[in-house]
Design an enzyme around this catalytic site. Structure first.
Site, PDB file in Angstrom:
ATOM      1  N   SER B 156       0.807  -1.214   0.000  1.00 34.79           N
ATOM      2  CA  SER B 156       0.000   0.000   0.000  1.00 34.79           C
ATOM      3  C   SER B 156       0.840   1.265   0.000  1.00 34.79           C
ATOM      4  O   SER B 156       0.357   2.328  -0.336  1.00 34.79           O
ATOM      5  CB  SER B 156      -0.914   0.005   1.222  1.00 34.79           C
ATOM      6  N   LYS B 195       2.606   9.814   3.384  1.00 32.29           N
ATOM      7  CA  LYS B 195       2.439  10.844   2.355  1.00 32.29           C
ATOM      8  C   LYS B 195       3.345  12.025   2.673  1.00 32.29           C
ATOM      9  O   LYS B 195       3.782  12.209   3.803  1.00 32.29           O
ATOM     10  CB  LYS B 195       0.989  11.343   2.329  1.00 32.29           C
TER      11      LYS B 195
END
Lengths: 242, 242
Positions: B156, B195
């Site tokens: 992921s 992120k």
DNA sequence: AATATACCGGAACATACGTTCTGTGTCAAG
DNA sequence: CTTGACACAGAACGTATGTTCCGGTATATT
């Protein structure tokens, strides 16, 4: 709610923790209201109240009427410093220097140029340009003499999940087994690249790590030079702007 | 008056010198007016003018509308003694035994679950599950206590150039600066993700490392929890079949 | 019960501070 | 000469921020 008469309450600790985190993250102190937010306190006066206590206890200092002038004077940390210190000392003493490998950094790896290789006979060791790796991070069997490090320049290896600035630890070899990631020099393309190596019946398949990219097939084994295989990739993340 | 087109003028140098001195003396940054006084400039606008130049040149950083938020990003040259002295001292002091850090491995990071965090008060130290990193690999300022390691499970995080099985070294914090890679927990999505962090005017932009993927915008800061920021990524490459 | 003390919120206040706008003089390029 | 970039001062403006006062509640002490 329990009353505490002396020492640091939970609020004080949370404030200290927040002060440290905030200064660490931003390089300057938070405002009173920002501190309030962090501990779910609505009124600035209450924060002021706590800060005065912390100042009296010598944990922080601040200047009157000057914004964001809080300085941390004393680390909080009830016990862990001791535990960490003890375990740290023991472990360091045990680990000593034996566990730390010096791996020479040979230069940069660029797509458009061959890799600078360590001369196999001359085992030149320049401590200035070396990188230290804990032995425990490496597979036990790797012989140190065969290891060297390269800094990746450019985005050409991005399909191998290797970024600009990454450090790759490589093992010098001219043999490779199927499935290993190798650095190869392609004569006809005049470039160095990192790919997964697969020897097929009468050709060699170089597979990018990125599944969306197709493999490269090399029919003439002579036009391909395996420079080494990748043992480890280290990326030191700094603030990379996008 | 002589005109200088590029590089640092005398004023810039005096400002940098003053910034360093002031921060050294007081522990926080001076205000614009205080900077003006130090270089005999009456108007705040002119100081602002210089500060903007220094910021563009990368010497400092500052936040809009935030008092005393100047941070020094780059030491001015011609004073190698100090910088060299500090780095030299740090390196020498650390070179002895201090070079090997034990960083606790807290568990795995998965998209569908929150990251296991080290309890901030309880500094549990399990040598069985720790990883050794050479201090020289880490930014000097990182405090060891705030560091912990996680093993990445699943693909992921592949858009952050982080693979299944990689080890990420993280620093515990709940603050982040623009451009840093952070691990965040998104309440509404119920997932953890890595992120790049950007705070915009009234929202937060989470930018994947993969340019082909769009950013995530978070309007409600409360629905986002910053668990830590990524300091380093380590990938031990073995024979990965594809 | 009365009192004191620690704990908490709200609001008003003064000001420290960053930002911006206008104007002025200088110097180099066109 | 004109134009424009650069360097600078001054003032006005808005707001971020620390301070202070006032009121309120809970707990403990007497």
């Amino acid at each position: 709610m329990a009353r505490k008469s002396e020492g640091l309450g939970n609020r004080h600790k949370r404030i200290m923790r927040f002060l440290i985190d905030f200064q660490n993250a931003n390089g300057y102190s938070p405002s009173i209201r920002e501190i309030g937010e962090s501990i779910n306190v609505k009124s600035t006066s209450l924060v002021d109240y706590y800060l005065n206590q912390l100042e009296e206890l010598g944990y922080i200092s601040r200047e009157n009427h000057i914004s964001r002038s809080i300085c941390i004077k004393k680390e909080i940390e009830s016990e862990p410093s001791l535990a960490a210190k003890v375990t740290g000392a023991v472990q360091k003493a045990g680990a000593a220097l034996d566990d730390l490998l010096q791996i020479p950094v040979m230069g940069r790896i660029v797509a458009s140029a061959p890799i600078p290789m360590p001369a196999s006979d001359l085992n030149y060791f320049d401590p200035e340009s070396s990188i230290e790796i804990a032995r425990s991070l490496l597979p036990a069997k790797e012989k140190i003499e065969d290891l060297f490090a390269l800094e990746v320049q450019g985005d050409s290896m991005i399909d191998a999940m290797i970024n600009d600035g990454d450090v790759v630890i490589m093992k010098r070899t001219n043999q490779a087994q199927n499935g290993e990631m190798v650095a190869v020099w392609l004569d006809d393309k005049d470039e160095t690249t990192l790919k997964y190596f697969y020897k097929e019946q009468n050709r060699i398949r170089l597979q990018p790590a990125n599944p969306s990219m197709g493999p490269i097939y090399v029919n003439n084994p002579a036009s391909l030079r395996i420079m080494g295989k990748v043992v480890m990739v280290i990326r030191q993340v700094q603030s990379i702007a996008i």
